[in-house]
Design a protein around this motif. Structure first.
Motif, mmCIF file in Angstrom:
data_model
loop_
_atom_site.group_PDB
_atom_site.id
_atom_site.type_symbol
_atom_site.label_atom_id
_atom_site.label_comp_id
_atom_site.label_asym_id
_atom_site.label_seq_id
_atom_site.Cartn_x
_atom_site.Cartn_y
_atom_site.Cartn_z
ATOM 1 N N SER A 88 -2.986 25.226 -22.604
ATOM 2 C CA SER A 88 -1.881 24.388 -22.139
ATOM 3 C C SER A 88 -0.522 25.031 -22.373
ATOM 4 O O SER A 88 0.497 24.532 -21.898
ATOM 5 N N LEU A 89 -0.493 26.154 -23.107
ATOM 6 C CA LEU A 89 0.768 26.801 -23.442
ATOM 7 C C LEU A 89 1.323 27.575 -22.249
ATOM 8 O O LEU A 89 0.572 27.992 -21.363
ATOM 9 N N SER A 122 1.799 16.901 -34.714
ATOM 10 C CA SER A 122 3.004 16.574 -33.961
ATOM 11 C C SER A 122 3.361 17.735 -33.063
ATOM 12 O O SER A 122 3.228 18.886 -33.449
ATOM 13 N N GLU A 123 3.788 17.428 -31.853
ATOM 14 C CA GLU A 123 4.148 18.460 -30.898
ATOM 15 C C GLU A 123 5.653 18.703 -31.023
ATOM 16 O O GLU A 123 6.461 17.853 -30.701
ATOM 17 N N GLN A 133 -10.664 21.828 -29.243
ATOM 18 C CA GLN A 133 -9.313 21.261 -29.203
ATOM 19 C C GLN A 133 -8.255 22.362 -29.230
ATOM 20 O O GLN A 133 -7.275 22.315 -28.484
ATOM 21 N N VAL A 134 -8.466 23.380 -30.074
ATOM 22 C CA VAL A 134 -7.507 24.480 -30.168
ATOM 23 C C VAL A 134 -7.497 25.280 -28.867
ATOM 24 O O VAL A 134 -6.437 25.662 -28.363
ATOM 25 N N ALA A 193 3.423 22.384 -25.286
ATOM 26 C CA ALA A 193 2.646 22.732 -24.097
ATOM 27 C C ALA A 193 3.507 22.613 -22.850
ATOM 28 O O ALA A 193 4.561 21.969 -22.860
ATOM 29 N N GLU A 194 3.051 23.243 -21.781
ATOM 30 C CA GLU A 194 3.785 23.164 -20.515
ATOM 31 C C GLU A 194 3.985 21.706 -20.088
ATOM 32 O O GLU A 194 5.046 21.316 -19.623
ATOM 33 N N ALA A 195 2.925 20.926 -20.243
ATOM 34 C CA ALA A 195 2.964 19.535 -19.758
ATOM 35 C C ALA A 195 3.760 18.603 -20.659
ATOM 36 O O ALA A 195 3.946 17.434 -20.337
ATOM 37 N N ASP A 196 4.250 19.126 -21.810
ATOM 38 C CA ASP A 196 4.983 18.270 -22.746
ATOM 39 C C ASP A 196 6.429 18.025 -22.328
ATOM 40 O O ASP A 196 7.122 17.231 -22.951
ATOM 41 N N ASP A 197 6.874 18.759 -21.308
ATOM 42 C CA ASP A 197 8.251 18.599 -20.841
ATOM 43 C C ASP A 197 8.421 17.200 -20.251
ATOM 44 O O ASP A 197 7.916 16.900 -19.170
#
Length: 590
Positions: free
Chosen positions: A118-119, A8-9, A111-112, A334-338
């Motif tokens: 992506s952070l 989960s993010e 994956q890691v 991650a940046e793109a999770d916004d």
């Protein structure tokens, strides 16, 4: 990446703790077919292993007394067949599960690594790159014990122990009970030990990443270390790190040694008791010699998996501790999770506007205060001021490496905080003061942003940045290897290479952070020509200490202590005789 753990993010900073149930659900269950095959193989191997003690009893109680050689041949054939089956199943287990485990490790590492990249930039500012390398490469290795032979051996060993226990009870329940008591004590000790060891393994991963991070920094900065004669100092720091790691390993070794010693003692007690009790039963003619040998051999089949399970338990504990640290990374946002970033840029003119923007790296310590300015499409905006005034922070905000604490930044009248990062950054080009170059050739570094660029586009970038001025003198030309971080090139050559890379990227927005600071006078003259080509029809934000390089800027912002204290063209600011005038005349005297 199907069948890899789905984490989960979220932004929780609590230490993650992966349970065996989670590991089963995310790692083992998706590979249930392979695990099931492994279990079948290990059951077959275990059953085949029971043939030898069983046939030993037959040999002593039936074959030897009857002196029948035909039965001897039959018995030998049965035992050899069982041994062959054991060998084949063992090979198949390793081939199927161990190979699959290594494949899982490679996928999980990928994956890691993808997650790490992506952070946001702020994460990397506070984390050593060497520590991240350790977490990507080392923390996931324990997974092989979950999907590999480790877990299957644990289940298979349990099956063997249970079957052996049933046989022992049928042979002699009292002797079996005598054995079961010390084994139960050992099981309790092992469970307590695993609970103690897991946080030690977790801490070990952290220490290992710290030591690896420092070592990586040391090797990267070897020139600085030697220049300041600091070898002894670095040796001392590294020795402290490895000693800390040693102390951690010592703790886990103490716990495992206690388990091993306990098993040796308790199993020794059980074996000794079996000798006495078995001797009594044989003297009373209640047990044959074959029965005693059969009991002893089957007892070995029950005890061996239990002792082995303690080792496998340690491996599984270490695997879960590694997954704990891996999940910490995977849970980071991650940046793109916004979710607020939902605007996709189809095209870009390049109008940038800062509207009352403030920013702080730490709560309560603002480094920018109410910054407002407009950089129209195709214009050049220069940022000048003393070191630490906030120029690079403004550039970082423009590149979306940072996010404003308050105020708003817009691009073509769209709120930059609402725009998808990938759709914005594809129009962005950055040339830094200490530009990073990858180990490889000059050509590979220039083509980094566009690996599929044509030869004509490459040559245009090379000539526009005057890279050919020095590559023409190299025997291998553009195929010249530049070493780690471009150590084989001069500062001016590295900078021109970086500008060629930016030209090839063909961005709409350019950010130049001290792009000419590392250049000699001759190189600077060449770069000024190439920069003229680079900034043409592009929105450009320039940070420069050499004020002579920005005389033609459309606007100059003088930044001091996080405020814009002056703004205007070169001529206007000189006429004001303010801060810019002081900076410019001071440099002119120098």
């Amino acid at each position: 990446m199907r069948h890899l753990p789905r984490y989960s993010e979220n932004k929780k900073k609590d230490k993650a703790k992966v349970t065996m149930a989670q590991a089963f659900k995310t790692i083992i269950w998706p590979r249930r077919n392979l695990v099931f095959i492994g279990l079948i193989l290990i059951v077959i191997r275990s059953l085949a292993g029971l043939v030898l003690p069983w046939q030993s009893k037959v040999l002593l109680d039936r074959v030897v007394p009857s002196k029948d050689m035909t039965q001897v041949y039959t018995l030998v054939a049965i035992v050899l067949s069982a041994i062959l089956i054991q060998a084949v199943t063992s090979f198949s287990l390793t081939r199927i599960l161990s190979v699959q485990a290594q494949y899982l490790i490679s996928e999980l590492r990928a994956q890691v690594q993808k997650k790490v990249l992506s952070l946001p930039i702020s994460f990397f500012d506070n984390t050593k790159s060497g520590a991240l390398v350790s977490r990507i490469m080392t923390d996931v290795e324990g997974v092989r014990n979950l999907i590999g032979t480790g877990l299957v051996q644990l289940v298979g060993g349990s099956f063997t122990a249970i079957v052996s226990l049933i046989i022992l009870i049928k042979l002699n329940p009292w002797m079996t009970l005598f054995v079961f008591v010390p084994l139960s004590i050992f099981g309790y000790i092992a469970l307590r030990a695993f609970k103690y060891i897991r946080p030690i393994f977790r801490t070990r991963g952290k220490i290992n990443s710290e030591v690896t991070g420092r070592l990586t920094e040391t090797l990267a900065g070897v020139r600085v270390i030697k220049a300041f004669n600091a070898e002894a100092q670095e040796n001392e720091v590294f020795e402290k790190g490895v000693n800390k790691l040693y102390q951690n390993v010592k703790k886990s070794l103490t716990a495992t040694a206690f388990m091993t010693s306990s098993s040796t003692f308790l199993i020794g007690v059980a074996t000794t008791g079996i000798m006495g009790i078995g001797g009594y039963y044989m003297m009373q003619s209640e047990m044959t010699t074959g029965d005693f040998l059969f009991f002893t051999l089957i007892l070995g089949f029950m005890i061996a998996p239990i002792v082995q399970m303690s080792n496998i338990g340690s491996q599984l504990t270490e695997a879960l501790a590694g997954l704990d640290r891996t999940e910490e990374l995977m849970n980071m946002a991650a940046e793109a999770d916004d979710m607020e970033r939902d605007i996709e840029l189809d095209n870009l003119k390049g109008d940038i506007e800062f509207d009352d923007v403030s920013f702080a790296y730490e709560e309560g310590k603002e480094v920018l205060h109410n910054i407002s300015f407009n950089a129209p499409a195709g214009s050049v905006t220069a940022l000048v001021g003393s070191s630490g005034s906030g120029k690079s922070t403004i550039a970082g905000l423009s590149a979306t490496f940072l996010n404003p604490k308050s105020g708003k930044i817009t691009i073509d009248d769209k709120d930059l905080s609402k725009i998808k990062l990938t759709s914005y950054r594809k129009y962005l080009g950055v040339v830094l003061q200490d530009e990073f170059l990858f180990e490889g050739t000059i050509k590979e570094n220039i083509m980094f942003p566009r690996p599929n660029a044509s030869e004509n586009e490459l040559q245009y970038a090379v000539k526009a940045a005057y890279v050919n001025e020095f590559t023409d003198r190299f025997e291998d030309g553009l195929e010249t290897l530049i070493g780690e971080r471009g150590v084989k090139l001069s500062g001016g050559q590295r900078q021109r290479l970086a500008i060629a890379r930016a030209i090839l990227a063909n961005p709409k927005i350019i950010i130049l952070d001290e792009a000419t600071s590392n250049l000699d006078t001759e190189s600077e003259a060449l770069i000024q020509k190439s920069l003229g080509e680079l900034v043409k029809d592009r929105t450009t934000i320039v940070i420069a200490h050499r004020l002579s390089t920005i005389r033609k800027a459309d606007q100059i912002l003088v930044i001091e202590a996080g405020y814009i204290v002056e703004r205007g063209t070169h001529d206007v600011l000189i006429a004001k005789k303010g801060r810019y005038f002081d900076l410019y005349t001071y440099q002119a005297k120098i």
